[in-house]
Design a protein around this motif. Structure first.
Motif, short mmCIF file in Angstrom:
data_model
loop_
_atom_site.label_atom_id
_atom_site.label_comp_id
_atom_site.label_asym_id
_atom_site.label_seq_id
_atom_site.Cartn_x
_atom_site.Cartn_y
_atom_site.Cartn_z
N TYR A 174 0.81 -1.22 0.00
CA TYR A 174 0.00 0.00 0.00
C TYR A 174 0.85 1.27 0.00
O TYR A 174 0.32 2.37 -0.08
CB TYR A 174 -0.94 0.00 1.21
N GLU A 179 -4.50 3.29 -2.14
CA GLU A 179 -4.87 2.06 -1.45
C GLU A 179 -6.00 1.35 -2.17
O GLU A 179 -6.00 0.11 -2.26
CB GLU A 179 -5.27 2.39 -0.01
N THR A 180 -6.95 2.12 -2.70
CA THR A 180 -8.08 1.52 -3.43
C THR A 180 -7.61 0.80 -4.68
O THR A 180 -8.08 -0.30 -5.00
CB THR A 180 -9.11 2.61 -3.81
N PHE A 209 -5.51 -6.77 -5.87
CA PHE A 209 -5.61 -7.99 -5.06
C PHE A 209 -6.90 -8.74 -5.38
O PHE A 209 -6.92 -9.97 -5.47
CB PHE A 209 -5.55 -7.65 -3.58
N GLN A 259 -6.07 -2.48 -3.67
CA GLN A 259 -7.10 -3.43 -3.27
C GLN A 259 -7.77 -4.06 -4.48
O GLN A 259 -8.08 -5.27 -4.48
CB GLN A 259 -8.13 -2.74 -2.38
N ARG A 260 -7.99 -3.27 -5.54
CA ARG A 260 -8.61 -3.83 -6.75
C ARG A 260 -7.68 -4.82 -7.43
O ARG A 260 -8.12 -5.81 -8.02
CB ARG A 260 -9.01 -2.70 -7.71
#
Length: 604
Positions: A134, A150-151, A157, A154-155
């Motif tokens: 991150y 961070e978003t 992942f 996350q996408r």
């Protein structure tokens, strides 16, 4: 260190690369003061975007290039530093490279290091620096490397977990009352037309949704309910845009078929409260509008008039891809735009395959597998990856400019442009036939496109063809060189300013007057004969390769001299001949070397 021989082809390759400034897939880095720490930012960025090339030992300033003059000792140290760090998880999360992806070469007396960074697979992403994804994940845009939010991480992942597709998420507190019964009934009707004897048609609404992936039970947790896919495909508008489901869902169709400046859109379909804005209704309403502009030549099949062409199939597949590949966790606006001369489809998210893999086709990597199944039951969206093949085929058969796929970042978007413009009009066609003969129209789509642009504009350049052909500048350079060797083009100038023209001088009335290459008046007829060669058995082809490769020869020149497709030779012929010990490679330890050549192996 692998020793690489200096070759003219490799120097030409470097000349082409070093004639271009940094871009989305090319980065120069000075190493005069040591191995640059920013190397790993760019490695992460290329790996998470679409791959790229880092050239170490070169700096760029004001579009001029300066060589560091690296010594052998420095190169050896940097090589060791690189391999030590790329295998150290504290430096970078994953090693994507093989020995052949690092090339050390002399250029104009100076040592440089070239790193070919591949695109990471969906399972490998995100690729990040240090041990914190991150705070160490980068991507690439036209301005260079940028740190992902961070978003975004996350996408990545979420996309990496192929066992849990995004649209399989179970929604809390949803019931059959959230499903639009009319949409589900209409879907059943189309399903029955496509597969009239399918056993799922006898199931109840809830059981049918279970079969399609619109409702599921999680075996590990025991949780069950309607899925994101079921609601997106068949849900009521208010239920879809609830914060539990997909609050930013906005399927949009925009049509502009006039040039009138006082009217923005001649037609538009969007969630305005007059229809249940789910994917099924969007597909059913938008597809006929997109296909209506396509030509419908009269054609009989089994004495039944057929109006659907390969272009109609291509548009259908493109619209379905728009729906099933979107990342609905982002802004969730899917947009189809229809203009007089093109269709533009845009969806949120990133591509799960590289652009090269996209154009090669045959590989299906889908973000929303249940949605894919739902469309597949209507007779479309096959899992074998044939959707892209059908899109490309439809546009080739219409002889339109090849579809262009682009990716955008911040926010992530994938945009497909389908130009409904012929690569060659009747006047240009007549001009090329007069110059080269009727057989010129049988050359590849890319060759014909280049010839058309050269005839229309008077010349073409490498840079000008990048977006037309959707190819890397180095590959375009190979194509232009091949066309010059075969007599289709004549090069004028050097370096970045090189212009490529048709091999004739036009008279004042625009007719073909004479060949520029007048010393070889048979160049056009020789080219025609090359493309008229009959099919060969493998033994005949083996003998032909042996004859042509008596001295070192590149794959491009070999394909040209044989009148065979380069990709076919590389993937199907050369590996067999290498296995049979018939030919040998100049760089046996580096099969992907840019200067690779082949020669018939002389038996001792």
């Amino acid at each position: 260190m692998i020793e690489l021989k200096n070759t003219t082809d490799f120097i030409d390759y470097l000349d082409k690369v070093l004639s271009h400034t940094e871009s989305s897939d090319l980065e120069y880095k000075s190493a005069a003061g040591g191995f640059p720490g920013s190397f790993w930012d760019t490695y992460s960025a290329f790996a998470n975007t679409d791959g790229g090339t880092i050239i170490l030992g070169v700096s760029e300033k004001n579009n001029r290039f300066f060589l560091d003059g690296l010594t052998d000792e420095k190169v050896e140290k940097y090589r060791k530093d690189f391999w030590n760090n790329i295998n150290n998880k504290s430096t970078i999360s994953c090693n994507l490279m093989n020995a052949e992806d690092l090339v050390v070469e002399k250029y104009k007396g100076h040592q440089i290091m070239i790193f070919f960074i591949p695109r990471a697979s969906r399972e490998q992403r995100p690729i990040y620096r240090t041990t914190n994804p991150y705070n160490g994940t980068f991507k690439r845009d036209y301005e260079g490397d940028y740190k992902c939010t961070e978003t975004e991480v996350q996408r990545m992942f979420a996309d990496a977990d192929a066992s849990c597709p995004a649209d399989s998420r179970i929604l809390k507190s949803y019931t059959l009352a959230d499903i639009d019964k009319n949409s589900l009934d209409q879907y059943r009707q189309l399903f029955a037309i496509a597969k009239p004897n399918h056993p799922w048609l006898a199931e109840s609404d809830l059981e049918l949704l279970k079969k399609l992936g619109g409702y599921r039970r999680d075996r590990a947790t025991g949780e069950e309910g309607f899925t994101l896919a079921g609601m997106l495909m068949f849900g009521k508008s208010s239920s879809i845009t609830d914060k539990e489901c997909c609050p930013n869902f906005f399927p949009d169709y925009q049509e502009k078929l006039t040039n009138e400046s006082d009217e923005r859109w001649t037609n538009r379909v969007y969630p305005d409260g007059t229809w249940e804005a789910n994917l099924f209704q969007y597909y059913k309403n938008v597809l006929p509008r997109l296909q209506a502009i396509l030509p419908k030549p009269f054609r009989l099949e089994n004495n039944i008039r057929k109006e659907e062409t390969a272009a109609h199939v291509a548009v259908r597949e493109a619209l379905i891809n728009l729906c099933i590949h979107a990342d609905y966790s982002e802004n969730a606006s899917i947009i189809a735009r229809l203009f007089k001369n093109k269709i533009v489809l845009s969806n949120p998210g990133t591509m799960l395959v590289s652009r090269a893999q996209y154009y090669e086709g045959g590989e299906s990597v889908c973000r929303n597998k249940a949605l894919q199944t739902m469309f597949m039951m209507l007779g479309a969206a096959e899992k074998a990856g044939s959707g892209v093949d059908k899109i490309l085929k439809g546009w080739k058969e219409a002889n339109w400019i090849a579809p262009i796929i682009r990716t955008k970042v911040r926010p992530d978007k994938v945009e497909l442009t389908l130009m409904m413009e012929s690569i060659i009009d009747e006047r240009i066609k007549e001009q090329l036939v007069n110059l080269f003969g009727d057989n010129i129209l049988t050359v590849s789509h890319e060759h014909l496109l280049v010839l058309s642009f050269a005839a229309t504009n008077g010349f073409v350049t490498n840079e000008g063809l990048r977006f037309v052909l959707n190819m890397h500048k180095v590959d375009i350079g190979v194509l232009l060189r091949e066309m010059c060797l075969s007599g289709l083009l004549v090069a004028q100038g050097h370096g970045r300013g090189t212009k490529y023209k048709l091999p004739y001088v036009a008279s004042s009335d625009g007719n073909v007057a004479s060949y520029v290459a007048s010393s070889d008046s048979n160049v056009a007829s020789a080219h025609q004969k090359r493309y008229l060669k009959k099919r060969m058995s493998f033994n005949e082809l083996q003998q032909a390769v042996s004859d042509k490769a008596s001295e070192w020869i590149s794959l491009e020149d070999l394909a040209l001299s044989l009148g065979r497709n380069k990709t076919y030779l590389r993937n199907h012929v050369m590996p067999k001949l290498l296995e049979l010990d018939v030919i040998e490679m100049m760089f046996a330890n580096v099969p992907q070397h840019p200067g690779q050549k082949y020669r018939t192996k002389h038996k001792q």
